[in-house]
Design an enzyme around this catalytic site. Sequence first.
Site, PDB file in Angstrom:
ATOM      1  N   ASP A 192      -9.992  -9.385  11.120  1.00 53.10           N
ATOM      2  CA  ASP A 192      -9.855  -9.298   9.673  1.00 53.10           C
ATOM      3  C   ASP A 192     -10.679  -8.188   9.241  1.00 53.10           C
ATOM      4  O   ASP A 192     -12.078  -8.088   9.121  1.00 53.10           O
ATOM      5  CB  ASP A 192     -10.576 -10.441   8.742  1.00 53.10           C
ATOM      6  CG  ASP A 192     -10.374 -10.350   7.162  1.00 53.10           C
ATOM      7  OD1 ASP A 192     -10.701  -9.156   6.649  1.00 53.10           O
ATOM      8  OD2 ASP A 192      -9.869 -11.469   6.562  1.00 53.10           O
ATOM      9  N   HIS A 193     -10.054  -6.868   8.821  1.00 57.21           N
ATOM     10  CA  HIS A 193     -10.712  -5.551   8.890  1.00 57.21           C
ATOM     11  C   HIS A 193     -11.967  -5.714   8.075  1.00 57.21           C
ATOM     12  O   HIS A 193     -12.690  -4.843   7.899  1.00 57.21           O
ATOM     13  CB  HIS A 193      -9.927  -4.618   8.975  1.00 57.21           C
ATOM     14  CG  HIS A 193      -9.234  -4.082   7.557  1.00 57.21           C
ATOM     15  ND1 HIS A 193      -8.259  -4.691   6.992  1.00 57.21           N
ATOM     16  CD2 HIS A 193      -9.547  -3.214   6.654  1.00 57.21           C
ATOM     17  CE1 HIS A 193      -8.054  -4.320   5.896  1.00 57.21           C
ATOM     18  NE2 HIS A 193      -8.932  -3.334   5.685  1.00 57.21           N
TER      19      HIS A 193
ATOM     20  N   GLY B 283       2.764   2.403  17.482  1.00 56.94           N
ATOM     21  CA  GLY B 283       2.883   2.034  16.062  1.00 56.94           C
ATOM     22  C   GLY B 283       1.773   2.726  15.340  1.00 56.94           C
ATOM     23  O   GLY B 283       0.794   3.347  15.459  1.00 56.94           O
TER      24      GLY B 283
ATOM     25  N   HIS C 274      -9.096 -11.639   3.374  1.00 52.75           N
ATOM     26  CA  HIS C 274     -10.230 -10.552   3.060  1.00 52.75           C
ATOM     27  C   HIS C 274     -11.193 -11.232   1.919  1.00 52.75           C
ATOM     28  O   HIS C 274     -12.505 -11.334   2.038  1.00 52.75           O
ATOM     29  CB  HIS C 274      -9.578  -9.223   2.528  1.00 52.75           C
ATOM     30  CG  HIS C 274      -8.702  -8.627   3.368  1.00 52.75           C
ATOM     31  ND1 HIS C 274      -8.874  -8.740   4.839  1.00 52.75           N
ATOM     32  CD2 HIS C 274      -7.610  -7.848   3.060  1.00 52.75           C
ATOM     33  CE1 HIS C 274      -7.970  -8.082   5.530  1.00 52.75           C
ATOM     34  NE2 HIS C 274      -6.907  -7.513   4.284  1.00 52.75           N
TER      35      HIS C 274
ATOM     36  N   LYS D 227      -3.791  -9.342  11.475  1.00 52.53           N
ATOM     37  CA  LYS D 227      -3.202 -10.273  10.613  1.00 52.53           C
ATOM     38  C   LYS D 227      -1.618  -9.808  10.435  1.00 52.53           C
ATOM     39  O   LYS D 227      -1.271  -8.844  10.905  1.00 52.53           O
ATOM     40  CB  LYS D 227      -3.836 -10.086   9.409  1.00 52.53           C
ATOM     41  CG  LYS D 227      -3.811  -8.542   8.865  1.00 52.53           C
ATOM     42  CD  LYS D 227      -4.145  -8.624   7.299  1.00 52.53           C
ATOM     43  CE  LYS D 227      -3.192  -8.961   6.483  1.00 52.53           C
ATOM     44  NZ  LYS D 227      -3.245  -8.369   5.069  1.00 52.53           N
TER      45      LYS D 227
HETATM   46  C1  BG6 Z   1      -4.786  -4.951   4.183  1.00 51.32           C
HETATM   47  C2  BG6 Z   1      -3.603  -5.287   3.059  1.00 51.32           C
HETATM   48  O1  BG6 Z   1      -4.976  -6.108   4.710  1.00 51.32           O
HETATM   49  O2  BG6 Z   1      -5.894  -4.365   3.404  1.00 51.32           O
HETATM   50  C3  BG6 Z   1      -3.037  -4.046   2.455  1.00 51.32           C
HETATM   51  O3  BG6 Z   1      -2.205  -5.572   4.112  1.00 51.32           O
HETATM   52  C4  BG6 Z   1      -4.282  -3.553   1.741  1.00 51.32           C
HETATM   53  O4  BG6 Z   1      -2.022  -4.477   1.364  1.00 51.32           O
HETATM   54  C5  BG6 Z   1      -5.348  -3.012   2.944  1.00 51.32           C
HETATM   55  O5  BG6 Z   1      -3.664  -2.373   0.961  1.00 51.32           O
HETATM   56  C6  BG6 Z   1      -6.572  -2.938   1.802  1.00 51.32           C
HETATM   57  O6  BG6 Z   1      -7.568  -2.800   2.880  1.00 51.32           O
HETATM   58  P1  BG6 Z   1      -8.828  -1.427   2.520  1.00 51.32           P
HETATM   59  O7  BG6 Z   1      -9.648  -1.180   3.764  1.00 51.32           O
HETATM   60  O8  BG6 Z   1      -8.022   0.058   2.248  1.00 51.32           O
HETATM   61  O9  BG6 Z   1      -9.205  -2.176   1.320  1.00 51.32           O
END
Ligand code: BG6
Length: 488
Positions: A179-180, A13, A242, A150
């Site tokens: 939760d990145h 993926g 987030h 998530k």
């Molecule tokens: C994801 C969302 O968790 O975070 C996306 O599903 C979003 O919609 C993204 O664009 C944003 O992450 P970052 O790290 O680019 O701020």
Amino acid sequence: MDSMTFVLFGSTGDLAKRKIYPALYNLYLDKKMPPAFSIVGVGRREWSDEEFQASIAQSIRTFSRRPHPDPSELETFLAAFRYCAVDVTDPEAFHPLLSVVTQRETELGLPENRMFYLSVAPEFFDVIAANIKACGLGETTGWKRLIIEKPFGHDLNSARQLNEKLSAAFSEEEIYRIDHYLGKPMVQNLEALEFANPVFQALWNNQYIANVQITAGETVGVEERAGYYDQAGALRDMVQNHLLQMLMMTAMHVPKRMTASDIRAEKRKVMEAVRPLKTEDVWKHVVRGQYGAGEVLGKKVVGYLEEPGVRPDSQTDTFVAARVWIDDPFWQGVPFYIRTGKRMKEKSTRIVIEFKNPLEKLYRQKREKPAPNLLIISVNPDEGIALQVNSKNPSNRGKIEPVTVDFSAGTEDVPEAYELLLFDALRGDSTYFAHWKEVELSWIWVEPILQAFRENLVPLHEYTAGSHGPKQARDLLAADGFSWWLDK
Ligand code: BG6
């Protein structure tokens, strides 16, 4: 760090290619992988090990922050990978997977430490966990861990159901919910900022802080994800996870010890103290928006309703701003403002702490009004800390002007969120993963907002793509005598 096997579901993926392989490779280069390890990729398509390894090499060249791998180093790294085609809904199909895993454990003399990573669509989370258990993969003489992406549920009920099902196969200590945003270096740095600096620690309360503003603005639109996003909206996609995680990290109090369980307990206390909203009052504290056509970064873009895959009468929120109160003795009376949106003017994630300004009056007589002190934590795309202070400017007749003292982390060699998170999971450190209680409390808080949106009790404001969101988000702060800082 223990030697182990890493089983990656969803190995063909997008997330695996963009984030997971580059992260594993960078950990490998930085000597942060276990002494011995085997990685087994699971996917639907029929691939040979060679095809799988070639696709990993490609993803490293395309997406790694170090895109020019040394050929022999890359080869040794790729040799750790095997592929197994599995229909994850079929319990029988897990037996060949078990064989690959145990065979590699024997070949490499690995202890039975097994890490399972679910980088798959959410409808497969529970069935995979159940099948891992049923086929015996989860019965190990070593440790087992489950990393899960998530979204964790679509609402409170579905999150609870999912958690119950996962709990049948893994204990809470074994589950690592990604939760990145918690992997972003500056979010991880909040803890040091608050607790390793007596100066800030002394000021971190309602006596000195006027308000806190947490923004996660994006310039991208819905892209190719309308199928998911149109059902989710910004509230589920960004706020429930987030933004509330950033809020917890900002507002938590000093833990007794700097351990995962104590830090997570403090975060939970914050979420428990967040004032619940009544459905009928949501409109007073929450602004809902959807982008219309406009121009973003010099390019004309269509409105949300014209995006491919979006229902033409969709009421989905692409922007949410909210005023959040934390009812504990430290934060009583300090509004926390959160906002997020797609197709905003700039990509910027930041936390701004505005300090109270009691000296304002002192200077007012001299018709010089010092600006409030601000602590600005830039999370993304720039990473840094800035403190705005007032200083006399000798070249402007000694007028008092705000200046910023800056620390920028630079972007060159900063590890990515996934590197930090995977490293922690490999070490068994769950500090920066979402505990079930945090997830549940977040859903509990979000639930009345979801209901108010569903029942149209909150107006849906259109905002021009490329703006800072609907005007009503500015009004929300203006009503309290504040404004959003740093909107360019
Ligand atoms: C994801 C969302 O968790 O975070 C996306 O599903 C979003 O919609 C993204 O664009 C944003 O992450 P970052 O790290 O680019 O701020």
